[in-house]
Motif scaffolding. Structure first.
Motif: not given
Ligand code: NDP
Length: 330
Positions: A156, A177, A181, A242, A267, A269, A318
């Motif tokens: 997202a 990964s 994707k 983040i 960061l 939000l 994931r």
């Molecule tokens: P996503 O839709 O990005 O889903 C999470 C993705 O993280 C997974 O699809 C996977 O992608 C990747 N990932 C890598 N390692 C792992 C793991 N061990 N377990 C699970 N997922 C893993 O989620 P969001 O968009 O909701 O969030 C993405 C990140 O951004 C999170 O870390 C979230 O906490 C953070 N975030 C922080 C915010 C803030 O205010 N600081 C606001 C919004 C999000 P892949 O398989 O490609 O590695």
């Protein structure tokens, strides 16, 4: 549901998907300064899953109905609310209680929705796009022509970051990964893509950037890969921390930042949105891009309210791309 009850997910103890209980509860009444929203689509964030497990940045107060980001229409106005009318389409950021047929939120949590967005698209917008804006612009200081590395690029936040970065004239290196994707990121305009387990990832990023390194890394995974995020930076490069989706600790030795004048910035939000000026600037920047279709929230898998546990598992496992959406009215 009767006229005075509705279906909602209630969490009374911390844990995995099994603690999400579908219940009939009273329809909430808006108090002064509040608005009741008929919830059509809820965006599920990594933060929702972590909060229900008791693993988020802040303590989870129980009992609660999760759902911090959603979209629907104004259903009733509390005393003193101006500027909104019943039936108006809205998105909500920073409320709780979205995983229900109706939710009551402070009027200040409402965001207007461009006509062109469906309810799932509107629910997919607030958290991811505002975070991406703050990461790239307010805290990341990126300039057109620079190179940004986007981790979890099909997720997202990742899809929002790729689109926004391209709209700002940045060159994007997307990591994810799997090649499926990465295709999502390429379809949104990513210039260069690598799977995140590429053995010589730092060297490959350096090559792709003409030997200099990336100017900005949007760090959302953490853990042992964090050192690589520092190593792939150009002189004066910035890492914006983040998230830590790996849920593993990262190690940072501040003296290491000196030699190449690197910056590491956190960061969150939630705290950025408490600054009204910063929030207004972000919304003003994003609204025309959304309205014109230049950026388009990526709606991922969509579930009914009773399937929310499965949605949580798929996000944590994931298995999803784009924003995971729950539709409470179906
Ligand atoms: P996503 O839709 O990005 O889903 C999470 C993705 O993280 C997974 O699809 C996977 O992608 C990747 N990932 C890598 N390692 C792992 C793991 N061990 N377990 C699970 N997922 C893993 O989620 P969001 O968009 O909701 O969030 C993405 C990140 O951004 C999170 O870390 C979230 O906490 C953070 N975030 C922080 C915010 C803030 O205010 N600081 C606001 C919004 C999000 P892949 O398989 O490609 O590695």
């Amino acid at each position: 549901m009767t006229d005075s009850t509705m279906r909602a997910l209630v969490v009374e103890q911390l844990g995995g998907p099994e603690v999400l209980q579908l219940r009939d509860v009273p329809v909430p009444q808006p108090g002064a300064g509040q608005v009741r929203v008929k919830v059509e689509a809820v965006g599920i964030n990594f933060a929702d899953v972590l909060a229900v497990r008791g693993e988020y940045l802040t303590r989870t107060r129980l009992p609660m109905t999760p759902g911090m980001e959603f979209a629907g229409s104004v259903d009733a106005l509390g005393e003193g609310v101006m500027g909104f009318s019943v039936g108006q389409r809205v998105a909500v950021l920073g409320g709780v209680g979205g995983l229900a047929e109706f939710a009551v939120v402070p009027a200040g949590a409402l965001l207007p929705v461009p006509e062109s967005l469906s309810a799932p698209e509107a629910a997919a917008f607030p958290v991811s796009y505002l975070t991406a804006f703050f990461a790239l612009s307010t805290l990341g200081y990126s300039r057109a022509g620079e190179w940004v590395v986007v981790q979890a690029a099909a997720g997202a936040l990742g899809t929002a970051s790729v689109q926004l970065a391209k709209s700002m004239g940045l060159n994007v290196i997307a990591l994810a990964s799997s090649d499926e994707k990465l295709q999502v990121a390429r379809d949104l305009g990513a210039d260069v893509t690598f799977t995140s387990d590429t053995a010589d990832l730092v060297d490959r990023v350096r090559e792709a950037t003409g030997g200099r390194g990336a100017n900005l890394v949007l760090e959302v995974v953490g853990g042992k890969g964090f050192q690589g995020s520092l190593d792939m930076l150009a002189p004066r490069g910035r890492v914006i921390v983040i998230g830590a989706a790996s849920r593993e600790p990262s190690t940072l030795r501040p003296v290491e930042l000196m030699k190449r004048n690197l910056t590491v910035t956190g960061l969150w939000l939630t705290s950025l949105m408490q600054d009204p000026e910063a929030a207004r600037e972000a919304v003003a920047f994003l609204t025309p891009l959304l309205a014109s279709g230049q950026v388009r929230p990526q709606v991922g898998p969509t579930y009914a309210l009773a399937e929310t546990g499965q949605a949580f598992e798929d996000l944590l496992g994931r298995r999803t791309t784009g924003k995971v959406i729950i539709e409470p009215q179906r």
